[in-house]
Design a protein around this motif. Structure first.
Motif, PDB file in Angstrom:
ATOM      1  N   CYS A   1     -10.248  -9.639  -3.881  1.00 65.14           N
ATOM      2  CA  CYS A   1     -10.665  -9.124  -2.576  1.00 65.14           C
ATOM      3  C   CYS A   1      -9.918  -7.830  -2.251  1.00 65.14           C
ATOM      4  CB  CYS A   1     -10.405 -10.159  -1.483  1.00 65.14           C
ATOM      5  SG  CYS A   1     -11.415 -11.640  -1.622  1.00 65.14           S
TER       6      CYS A   1
ATOM      7  N   CYS B   1      -9.087  -6.493   0.491  1.00 61.46           N
ATOM      8  CA  CYS B   1      -8.146  -6.551   1.618  1.00 61.46           C
ATOM      9  C   CYS B   1      -6.889  -7.353   1.297  1.00 61.46           C
ATOM     10  CB  CYS B   1      -8.825  -7.135   2.851  1.00 61.46           C
ATOM     11  SG  CYS B   1      -9.429  -8.830   2.621  1.00 61.46           S
TER      12      CYS B   1
ATOM     13  N   GLU C   1      -3.439  -7.842  -0.701  1.00 65.08           N
ATOM     14  CA  GLU C   1      -2.402  -7.127  -1.438  1.00 65.08           C
ATOM     15  C   GLU C   1      -1.770  -7.989  -2.521  1.00 65.08           C
ATOM     16  OE1 GLU C   1       0.632  -5.624   1.098  1.00 65.08           O
ATOM     17  OE2 GLU C   1      -0.583  -3.989   1.879  1.00 65.08           O
TER      18      GLU C   1
ATOM     19  N   PHE D   1      -1.985  -9.510   3.151  1.00 65.44           N
ATOM     20  CA  PHE D   1      -3.183  -8.700   3.384  1.00 65.44           C
ATOM     21  C   PHE D   1      -2.799  -7.314   3.865  1.00 65.44           C
ATOM     22  CE2 PHE D   1      -4.447 -13.064   3.559  1.00 65.44           C
ATOM     23  CZ  PHE D   1      -5.730 -13.105   3.052  1.00 65.44           C
ATOM     24  N   THR D   2      -3.688  -6.355   3.606  1.00 67.52           N
ATOM     25  CA  THR D   2      -3.422  -4.992   4.047  1.00 67.52           C
ATOM     26  C   THR D   2      -3.437  -4.874   5.563  1.00 67.52           C
ATOM     27  OG1 THR D   2      -5.766  -4.485   3.772  1.00 67.52           O
ATOM     28  CG2 THR D   2      -4.300  -3.914   1.941  1.00 67.52           C
ATOM     29  N   ASP D   3      -4.227  -5.708   6.222  1.00 70.14           N
ATOM     30  CA  ASP D   3      -4.302  -5.705   7.691  1.00 70.14           C
ATOM     31  C   ASP D   3      -4.530  -7.149   8.141  1.00 70.14           C
ATOM     32  OD1 ASP D   3      -4.647  -5.239  10.360  1.00 70.14           O
ATOM     33  OD2 ASP D   3      -6.429  -3.981  10.164  1.00 70.14           O
ATOM     34  N   SER D   4      -3.466  -7.927   8.124  1.00 73.06           N
ATOM     35  CA  SER D   4      -3.607  -9.366   8.328  1.00 73.06           C
ATOM     36  C   SER D   4      -4.117  -9.707   9.724  1.00 73.06           C
ATOM     37  CB  SER D   4      -2.277 -10.077   8.074  1.00 73.06           C
ATOM     38  OG  SER D   4      -1.296  -9.684   9.011  1.00 73.06           O
TER      39      SER D   4
ATOM     40  N   ASN E   1      -6.281  -8.067  11.575  1.00 70.68           N
ATOM     41  CA  ASN E   1      -7.725  -7.890  11.594  1.00 70.68           C
ATOM     42  C   ASN E   1      -8.422  -8.970  10.763  1.00 70.68           C
ATOM     43  OD1 ASN E   1     -10.205  -6.294  12.157  1.00 70.68           O
ATOM     44  ND2 ASN E   1     -10.169  -6.008   9.929  1.00 70.68           N
ATOM     45  N   VAL E   2      -7.841  -9.309   9.626  1.00 70.12           N
ATOM     46  CA  VAL E   2      -8.410 -10.371   8.784  1.00 70.12           C
ATOM     47  C   VAL E   2      -8.421 -11.692   9.539  1.00 70.12           C
ATOM     48  CG1 VAL E   2      -8.028 -11.761   6.716  1.00 70.12           C
ATOM     49  CG2 VAL E   2      -7.800  -9.275   6.598  1.00 70.12           C
TER      50      VAL E   2
ATOM     51  N   LEU F   1     -14.871  -7.500   4.189  1.00 66.85           N
ATOM     52  CA  LEU F   1     -13.915  -6.637   4.885  1.00 66.85           C
ATOM     53  C   LEU F   1     -13.467  -5.518   3.963  1.00 66.85           C
ATOM     54  CD1 LEU F   1     -11.673  -9.361   6.565  1.00 66.85           C
ATOM     55  CD2 LEU F   1     -13.470  -8.007   7.648  1.00 66.85           C
TER      56      LEU F   1
ATOM     57  N   ALA G   1     -10.830  -2.638   2.408  1.00 65.27           N
ATOM     58  CA  ALA G   1      -9.386  -2.473   2.234  1.00 65.27           C
ATOM     59  C   ALA G   1      -8.895  -1.532   3.315  1.00 65.27           C
ATOM     60  CB  ALA G   1      -9.084  -1.914   0.852  1.00 65.27           C
ATOM     61  N   VAL G   2      -7.814  -1.891   3.990  1.00 68.09           N
ATOM     62  CA  VAL G   2      -7.282  -1.087   5.081  1.00 68.09           C
ATOM     63  C   VAL G   2      -5.833  -0.787   4.786  1.00 68.09           C
ATOM     64  CG1 VAL G   2      -6.841  -1.012   7.570  1.00 68.09           C
ATOM     65  CG2 VAL G   2      -8.840  -2.218   6.700  1.00 68.09           C
TER      66      VAL G   2
END
Length: 369
Positions: free
Chosen positions: A285, A287, A289, A303-306, A308-309, A353, A355-356
């Motif tokens: 996925c 998003c 990491e 996660f790159t933006d936990s 938001n996830v 989602l 990747a952020v």
């Protein structure tokens, strides 16, 4: 009047931050992957009907069957209202409020600290190392006044096993000084790692177990403390007179029958297969990491933006557990291994989602720790 009532409460209770259990946090999901529960309900029928009588303090059949399952004698087994009561019984039996301390190594299970604070016992923390193993020199330096040490293995929420040689080192440090409680709530997912075989060597060792995870009986609230007979006898002095209701003892005995244990092991095999598929899919996925190795029924991922996830899945009825406030777990969410369909729901939602960048700012998740 409310202020008057608050003034009557113990000061440490007024200041206490309660443990935020999954049910207390709420949510309106249909995919519940935030409490490390088994995703499907087992079927049991009550056989006991003696509800007019008080139950046994220690139901003989439950104790005998768990002892046989764990390879111990019945005198080495105490049954309680979940392993959480076992955590509290150890504090009540061994720690003097205002004088003694309990020690644990975050990130780990939050009830060790909450229980200590509830009883007015000092909480002393020694953060785990970056690989989530025990920092032995720091533990040794912090032992003055410590009467009880909690070690969770497999550790919640990280999912890793604690190095058994490190646990032995702590047991040696603590000889004549403190009780070492090894929390094996998830041991059925890696049974080879149990330390119950060490009880003959260490009179100050206690092992905490539960029927909540692999036995799929979280709603039953039935746990066990395993230790040598003298330690169990001390806990018997402080346990409630009737810790297990008659229906709980009835169902626990069925779960611990030969058939019940065989069913549990089949259940574990299925979950381990689902876990492997989930971990492989998470790694693909955009998003995500990092996916951390797990010896339990949950997976920790960064996660790159936990935030938001977490919120995006929450809004879709998929409830995960936010671990951002745990030391060293920034950006991490914990995902209980569900059914194959539930795991697919998670992966489908994550793949939608983008990747952020980790530097992207978003609103905080709905789930506090």
């Amino acid at each position: 009047m409310i202020d008057d009532i608050l003034a009557l409460a113990r000061a440490n209770v007024r200041e206490l931050t309660p443990y935020q259990s999954a049910r207390r946090l709420g949510g309106n999901g249909d995919v519940w992957l935030n409490a490390n529960e088994y995703p499907e309900a087992p079927q049991f029928a009550l056989t006991a009907q003696t509800f007019n009588r008080y139950p046994e303090c220690q139901p003989a059949t439950v104790v005998a069957r768990y002892a046989a399952y764990a390879g111990l004698s019945p005198s080495q087994v105490l049954v309680s209202r979940g392993a959480d009561e076992g955590i509290e019984l150890l504090i009540r039996a061994f720690c003097e409020p205002g004088r003694d301390a309990v020690l644990y190594c975050p990130p780990t299970y939050g009830m060790y600290g909450v229980s200590a604070e509830t009883f007015g016992v000092e909480r002393r923390t020694v953060p785990a190392k970056r690989d989530w193993q025990l920092d032995l020199p720091a533990i040794e330096a912090a032992l003055d006044g410590v009467k009880l040490i909690y070690i969770c293995s497999p550790n919640n929420p990280t999912g890793n096993l604690v190095d058994p040689q490190a646990i032995r080192a702590v047991l040696e440090m603590a000889r004549g000084k403190a009780i070492v409680a090894v929390d094996e709530a998830y041991i059925e997912f890696c049974p080879q790692a149990t330390v119950t075989g060490w009880l003959a060597e260490y009179p100050h060792l206690a092992v905490l177990r539960t029927l909540s995870k692999a036995f799929a009986l979280a709603g039953l609230r039935c746990g066990f403390t395993l230790a040598n007979a003298p330690l169990i006898a001390l806990l018997m002095k402080v346990i409630a007179p009737y810790p297990l209701s008659t229906p709980v003892a009835d169902i626990a005995a069925q779960a611990l029958s030969e058939r019940g244990i065989a069913t549990m092991r089949e259940r574990v095999a299925g979950l381990l297969a689902n876990r492997a598929e989930l971990m492989d899919a998470l790694a693909g996925c955009a998003c995500v990491e990092q996916v951390f190795a797990s010896e339990s029924n949950y997976v920790l991922a960064r996660f790159t933006d936990s935030a938001n996830v977490f919120k995006s899945l929450w809004d879709q009825g998929i409830i995960l557990r936010d671990q951002n406030k745990q030391p060293g777990l920034a950006g991490c969410l914990r995902i209980t291994v569900g059914t194959r369909e539930e795991c697919r729901r998670v992966i489908d939602a994550l793949k939608a989602l983008p990747a952020v960048s980790a530097n992207t700012m978003t609103s905080p998740s709905k789930e506090p720790m």
